[in-house]
Design a protein around this motif. Structure first.
Motif, PDB file in Angstrom:
ATOM      1  N   ASP A 421       0.822  -1.217   0.000  1.00  0.00           N
ATOM      2  CA  ASP A 421       0.000   0.000   0.000  1.00  0.00           C
ATOM      3  C   ASP A 421       0.850   1.259   0.000  1.00  0.00           C
ATOM      4  OD1 ASP A 421      -2.524  -1.315   0.095  1.00  0.00           O
ATOM      5  OD2 ASP A 421      -2.171  -1.783   2.201  1.00  0.00           O
ATOM      6  N   GLY A 422       2.151   1.111   0.055  1.00  0.00           N
ATOM      7  CA  GLY A 422       3.047   2.259   0.054  1.00  0.00           C
ATOM      8  C   GLY A 422       3.300   2.851   1.425  1.00  0.00           C
ATOM      9  N   CYS A 423       2.828   2.180   2.481  1.00  0.00           N
ATOM     10  CA  CYS A 423       3.050   2.687   3.847  1.00  0.00           C
ATOM     11  C   CYS A 423       4.456   2.315   4.312  1.00  0.00           C
ATOM     12  CB  CYS A 423       2.011   2.112   4.801  1.00  0.00           C
ATOM     13  SG  CYS A 423       0.321   2.669   4.407  1.00  0.00           S
ATOM     14  N   ILE A 424       5.127   3.299   4.932  1.00  0.00           N
ATOM     15  CA  ILE A 424       6.529   3.142   5.311  1.00  0.00           C
ATOM     16  C   ILE A 424       6.643   3.158   6.836  1.00  0.00           C
ATOM     17  CG2 ILE A 424       8.843   4.130   5.106  1.00  0.00           C
ATOM     18  CD1 ILE A 424       7.885   5.413   2.480  1.00  0.00           C
ATOM     19  N   SER A 425       7.396   2.197   7.350  1.00  0.00           N
ATOM     20  CA  SER A 425       7.563   2.054   8.798  1.00  0.00           C
ATOM     21  C   SER A 425       8.462   3.143   9.368  1.00  0.00           C
ATOM     22  CB  SER A 425       8.175   0.688   9.104  1.00  0.00           C
ATOM     23  OG  SER A 425       9.553   0.681   8.695  1.00  0.00           O
ATOM     24  N   GLU A 426       8.484   3.215  10.716  1.00  0.00           N
ATOM     25  CA  GLU A 426       9.505   4.010  11.399  1.00  0.00           C
ATOM     26  C   GLU A 426      10.862   3.334  11.178  1.00  0.00           C
ATOM     27  OE1 GLU A 426       9.225   6.962  13.085  1.00  0.00           O
ATOM     28  OE2 GLU A 426       7.223   6.934  12.145  1.00  0.00           O
ATOM     29  N   PRO A 427      11.979   4.075  11.279  1.00  0.00           N
ATOM     30  CA  PRO A 427      13.280   3.473  10.977  1.00  0.00           C
ATOM     31  C   PRO A 427      13.876   2.688  12.147  1.00  0.00           C
ATOM     32  CG  PRO A 427      13.586   5.777  11.481  1.00  0.00           C
ATOM     33  CD  PRO A 427      12.087   5.536  11.509  1.00  0.00           C
ATOM     34  N   THR A 428      14.670   1.714  11.820  1.00  0.00           N
ATOM     35  CA  THR A 428      15.555   1.041  12.770  1.00  0.00           C
ATOM     36  C   THR A 428      16.977   1.485  12.436  1.00  0.00           C
ATOM     37  OG1 THR A 428      14.114  -0.872  13.034  1.00  0.00           O
ATOM     38  CG2 THR A 428      16.453  -1.184  13.513  1.00  0.00           C
ATOM     39  N   GLN A 429      17.690   1.994  13.483  1.00  0.00           N
ATOM     40  CA  GLN A 429      19.021   2.563  13.224  1.00  0.00           C
ATOM     41  C   GLN A 429      20.120   1.560  13.584  1.00  0.00           C
ATOM     42  OE1 GLN A 429      21.022   6.087  15.411  1.00  0.00           O
ATOM     43  NE2 GLN A 429      20.000   7.039  13.618  1.00  0.00           N
ATOM     44  N   LEU A 430      21.058   1.372  12.650  1.00  0.00           N
ATOM     45  CA  LEU A 430      22.201   0.482  12.849  1.00  0.00           C
ATOM     46  C   LEU A 430      23.473   1.187  12.382  1.00  0.00           C
ATOM     47  CD1 LEU A 430      20.700  -2.872  11.520  1.00  0.00           C
ATOM     48  CD2 LEU A 430      21.089  -2.268  13.913  1.00  0.00           C
ATOM     49  N   THR A 431      24.628   0.730  12.915  1.00  0.00           N
ATOM     50  CA  THR A 431      25.907   1.363  12.575  1.00  0.00           C
ATOM     51  C   THR A 431      26.838   0.323  11.939  1.00  0.00           C
ATOM     52  OG1 THR A 431      25.725   2.975  14.352  1.00  0.00           O
ATOM     53  CG2 THR A 431      27.932   2.575  13.437  1.00  0.00           C
ATOM     54  N   VAL A 432      27.378   0.682  10.795  1.00  0.00           N
ATOM     55  CA  VAL A 432      28.441  -0.103  10.168  1.00  0.00           C
ATOM     56  C   VAL A 432      29.759   0.546  10.569  1.00  0.00           C
ATOM     57  CG1 VAL A 432      29.497  -0.848   8.004  1.00  0.00           C
ATOM     58  CG2 VAL A 432      27.006  -0.832   8.235  1.00  0.00           C
ATOM     59  N   ASN A 433      30.605  -0.205  11.316  1.00  0.00           N
ATOM     60  CA  ASN A 433      31.840   0.335  11.871  1.00  0.00           C
ATOM     61  C   ASN A 433      32.876   0.628  10.788  1.00  0.00           C
ATOM     62  OD1 ASN A 433      30.728  -0.025  14.425  1.00  0.00           O
ATOM     63  ND2 ASN A 433      31.543  -2.119  14.590  1.00  0.00           N
ATOM     64  N   PRO A 434      33.855   1.499  11.120  1.00  0.00           N
ATOM     65  CA  PRO A 434      34.962   1.724  10.164  1.00  0.00           C
ATOM     66  C   PRO A 434      35.789   0.446   9.985  1.00  0.00           C
ATOM     67  CG  PRO A 434      34.849   3.496  11.788  1.00  0.00           C
ATOM     68  CD  PRO A 434      33.935   2.429  12.289  1.00  0.00           C
ATOM     69  N   GLN A 435      36.387   0.304   8.856  1.00  0.00           N
ATOM     70  CA  GLN A 435      37.241  -0.856   8.582  1.00  0.00           C
ATOM     71  C   GLN A 435      38.514  -0.769   9.423  1.00  0.00           C
ATOM     72  OE1 GLN A 435      38.808  -1.062   4.630  1.00  0.00           O
ATOM     73  NE2 GLN A 435      39.277  -3.247   4.747  1.00  0.00           N
ATOM     74  N   PRO A 436      38.963  -1.870  10.076  1.00  0.00           N
ATOM     75  CA  PRO A 436      40.248  -1.849  10.801  1.00  0.00           C
ATOM     76  C   PRO A 436      41.392  -1.502   9.856  1.00  0.00           C
ATOM     77  CG  PRO A 436      39.011  -3.864  11.251  1.00  0.00           C
ATOM     78  CD  PRO A 436      38.312  -3.175  10.144  1.00  0.00           C
ATOM     79  N   LEU A 437      42.362  -0.699  10.377  1.00  0.00           N
ATOM     80  CA  LEU A 437      43.472  -0.265   9.544  1.00  0.00           C
ATOM     81  C   LEU A 437      44.479  -1.400   9.348  1.00  0.00           C
ATOM     82  CD1 LEU A 437      44.116   3.316  10.964  1.00  0.00           C
ATOM     83  CD2 LEU A 437      42.892   2.669   8.861  1.00  0.00           C
ATOM     84  N   THR A 438      45.002  -1.497   8.161  1.00  0.00           N
ATOM     85  CA  THR A 438      46.053  -2.467   7.845  1.00  0.00           C
ATOM     86  C   THR A 438      47.393  -1.755   7.900  1.00  0.00           C
ATOM     87  OG1 THR A 438      44.595  -3.760   6.431  1.00  0.00           O
ATOM     88  CG2 THR A 438      46.962  -4.022   6.073  1.00  0.00           C
ATOM     89  N   PRO A 439      48.360  -2.255   8.702  1.00  0.00           N
ATOM     90  CA  PRO A 439      49.645  -1.540   8.851  1.00  0.00           C
ATOM     91  C   PRO A 439      50.441  -1.557   7.546  1.00  0.00           C
ATOM     92  CG  PRO A 439      49.762  -3.706   9.877  1.00  0.00           C
ATOM     93  CD  PRO A 439      48.325  -3.504   9.494  1.00  0.00           C
ATOM     94  N   ALA A 440      51.391  -0.618   7.469  1.00  0.00           N
ATOM     95  CA  ALA A 440      52.284  -0.582   6.305  1.00  0.00           C
ATOM     96  C   ALA A 440      53.252  -1.756   6.359  1.00  0.00           C
ATOM     97  CB  ALA A 440      53.056   0.738   6.290  1.00  0.00           C
ATOM     98  N   ALA A 441      53.833  -2.062   5.239  1.00  0.00           N
ATOM     99  CA  ALA A 441      54.823  -3.137   5.185  1.00  0.00           C
ATOM    100  C   ALA A 441      56.016  -2.763   6.088  1.00  0.00           C
ATOM    101  CB  ALA A 441      55.279  -3.369   3.764  1.00  0.00           C
ATOM    102  N   PRO A 442      56.584  -3.716   6.795  1.00  0.00           N
ATOM    103  CA  PRO A 442      57.708  -3.409   7.692  1.00  0.00           C
ATOM    104  C   PRO A 442      58.956  -2.987   6.904  1.00  0.00           C
ATOM    105  CG  PRO A 442      57.395  -5.770   7.533  1.00  0.00           C
ATOM    106  CD  PRO A 442      56.226  -5.145   6.821  1.00  0.00           C
ATOM    107  N   VAL A 443      59.888  -2.291   7.627  1.00  0.00           N
ATOM    108  CA  VAL A 443      61.151  -1.857   7.021  1.00  0.00           C
ATOM    109  C   VAL A 443      62.205  -2.913   7.350  1.00  0.00           C
ATOM    110  CG1 VAL A 443      62.957  -0.090   7.000  1.00  0.00           C
ATOM    111  CG2 VAL A 443      60.524   0.549   7.224  1.00  0.00           C
ATOM    112  N   ALA A 444      62.959  -3.334   6.332  1.00  0.00           N
ATOM    113  CA  ALA A 444      63.983  -4.356   6.544  1.00  0.00           C
ATOM    114  C   ALA A 444      65.151  -4.119   5.597  1.00  0.00           C
ATOM    115  CB  ALA A 444      63.417  -5.749   6.331  1.00  0.00           C
TER     116      ALA A 444
END
Length: 537
Positions: A421-444
């Motif tokens: 019928d085109g009726c829209i519900s109230e929203p449910t709020q969720l959070t998508v977290n930031p991606q974990p950081l990947t470290p740089a290649a080590p120095v050798a």
């Protein structure tokens, strides 16, 4: 065409060997036993006429005209000399060797003339019987047309005499029967095609008709009735509509009408004009626009757009509404009518007000997949409500029937559900977290060089970073244990963050040199005083 020719000769030279031998023997016998005048007669030139087959004939004729005499016999094949008249009829088209011979008193052939080659030609072709397309007179045109479609390239006639027509089209033909023939350039005439031009069909007179029923307050249409002409094969129409056999036209809207009659020949009369008057002040059934209850409003609004200038009702009793707008209408079925000042009430228009559509509850959803070290986006999955007709969106985006939203960037998301019928519900709020950081290649440092005598292992490799892992392949593979012995080659080192994200690998070139053996020397070594000391190795 006749043709005459004279030739001289002694023997036929174009026949076969057998014929030549027979003739030579006969001539030799004649030379021995015939008088000299018989030999002279065989030398007389042969004359003839021929007649080729004419139009429609299958054979021609050959007539030998000389020499003549009781002892002369004639042949057109060089074998059969039974003909005594010189006339050959029913001669089929072919090439013939025409000769004559002389017989003695015993009837024996003693000599023959040289043959004359005579050709009886094929008869000239006769055109086929014409194929004719006939266009008959019509109601508007009193004459017909004949069109010969085959054969072509010849002359045509419809009376067997005049062959001046070369197009095959004969126009302006009056009623009658015509004998259509074709004649070619050889003068040969085809068989006859009999073409019949019919009489022009008659057009009926304009019909006698009346408006037998004019519109009333409760009847919006009129009726026209035709009284003459009537009978089998007649059909009638009004205003160029479809023809019908009935003489009554009912349900006619107010208008001017042209009434015509058509007979079995398709001829249509001149029109008789009649007028169906406008309905006396009777409103047309209302045109109603319905604004149905919405997800937020429980009642409807009915708006009558036509007719105007009258009173309106949605229950058939109360006609106090003059603007045509009914608000706050509860769900149900309504009969909308209009009534004018003359008291004429329109037909009813049924208006159905639907029940208010239900709004779905806020969806139950979870972040089923948060971003990881190797996946930059998250996934939200909706578990309820689900079913046919339901669609979902996040953050006001496009709706979809799937309950899964993947590839979501880190963000706060409002999830909604929409029903059919085109009726829209109230929203449910969720959070998508930031991606974990990947470290740089080590120095050798590279290369790193070791001596084999030290028994170097992975633990001896040096790099700067946290949670270092060493590999012997650039990608994939398994991290090497710290006690793994080193060999000359390429090694790769990565570091891992506290969240478990492993960096790219740094290449370290390793060289393990073989340690040389201890040197050999004489021992002890003794030297004399005052001599230069020398170390011998």
């Amino acid at each position: 065409m006749k043709q005459t020719s004279t030739h001289q000769g002694f023997l036929a030279t174009r026949r076969g060997f057998q014929h030549e031998l027979v003739v030579m023997l006969l001539c030799f016998a004649g030379f021995l036993f015939l008088p000299q005048e018989a030999w002279a007669q065989c030398d007389t030139p042969l004359t003839y006429t021929k007649q080729d087959p004419g139009c429609g004939q299958e054979a021609g004729s050959i007539t030998i005209t000389g020499p003549a005499g009781s002892s002369v016999r004639y042949s057109i094949d060089g074998v059969n000399y039974a003909n005594t008249t010189g006339a050959f009829t029913d001669v089929e088209p072919a090439t013939y060797n025409v000769t004559y011979g002389v017989i003695d008193t015993n009837g024996d052939l003693v000599c023959t003339s040289a043959p004359q080659v005579v050709t009886i030609n094929l008869p000239p072709p006769t055109p086929a019987t014409p194929t004719v397309v006939i266009t008959q007179p019509t109601c508007q045109l009193a004459t017909g047309t004949l069109q010969v479609t085959a054969p072509t390239g010849v002359a045509y006639s419809i009376d067997g005499t005049d062959y001046t027509n070369t197009t095959g089209v004969f126009t302006g033909l009056t009623e009658g029967s015509y004998s259509v023939t074709a004649r070619n350039s050889n003068g040969c005439t085809s068989g006859i095609y009999t073409a019949v031009i019919n009489a022009q069909p008659q057009t009926p007179p304009a019909p006698t008709a009346t408006v037998s029923q004019q519109p009333t307050c409760t009847l919006a249409t009129g009726t026209i009735t035709i009284s003459a002409p009537t009978g089998t094969g007649l059909e009638f129409n009004v205003n160029d509509g479809p023809f019908q056999t009935s003489t009554t036209f009912s349900g006619l809207d107010p208008d001017n009408y042209n009434v015509r009659v058509r007979n079995a020949d398709g001829c249509i009369s001149e029109p008789t004009q009649l007028t169906v008057n406008p309905q006396p002040l009777t409103p047309a059934p209302p045109t109603v626009d319905i604004l149905q209850p919405t997800c937020l409003i429980a009642t409807a609004t009915l708006t009558v757009s036509t007719p105007t200038g009258v009173a309106y009702s949605i229950n058939g009793t109360d006609y106090t509404n003059t603007n045509g707008v009914f608000t706050g209408v509860a769900p149900g079925t309504y009969s909308v009518t209009a009534r004018n000042s003359d008291g004429c009430t329109s037909g009813a228009t049924t208006a159905t007000v639907n029940a208010q559509p239900q709004t779905p509850p806020a969806p139950t959803a979870t972040v089923s997949q948060q971003p990881t070290c190797t996946l930059a986006t998250g996934t939200i999955t909706i578990s309820a409500p689900t079913g046919a007709g339901l669609e979902y969106n996040v953050n006001g985006g496009a709706y979809q029937s799937s309950t899964t939203f993947s590839g979501l960037e880190p963000n706060i998301y409002n999830i909604r559900v929409r029903n059919a019928d085109g009726c829209i519900s109230e929203p449910t709020q969720l959070t998508v977290n930031p991606q974990p950081l990947t470290p740089a290649a080590p120095v050798a440092q590279s290369p790193q060089i070791f001596c084999s005598a030290t028994n170097p292992t992975v633990a001896n490799l040096v790099a700067t970073g946290n949670n270092l892992k060493w590999y012997n392949v650039a990608t994939g593979g398994t991290a090497l244990a710290s006690g793994t012995a080193l060999v000359t080659g390429n090694y790769y080192v990565s570091q891992t963050s506290a969240e478990g994200c492993e960096s790219a690998r740094t290449l370290v070139s390793v060289t393990v040199n073989t340690t040389p053996a201890a040197p050999t020397a004489a021992s002890p070594q003794i030297f004399a005083q005052l001599l230069t000391q020398q170390l011998l190795i």
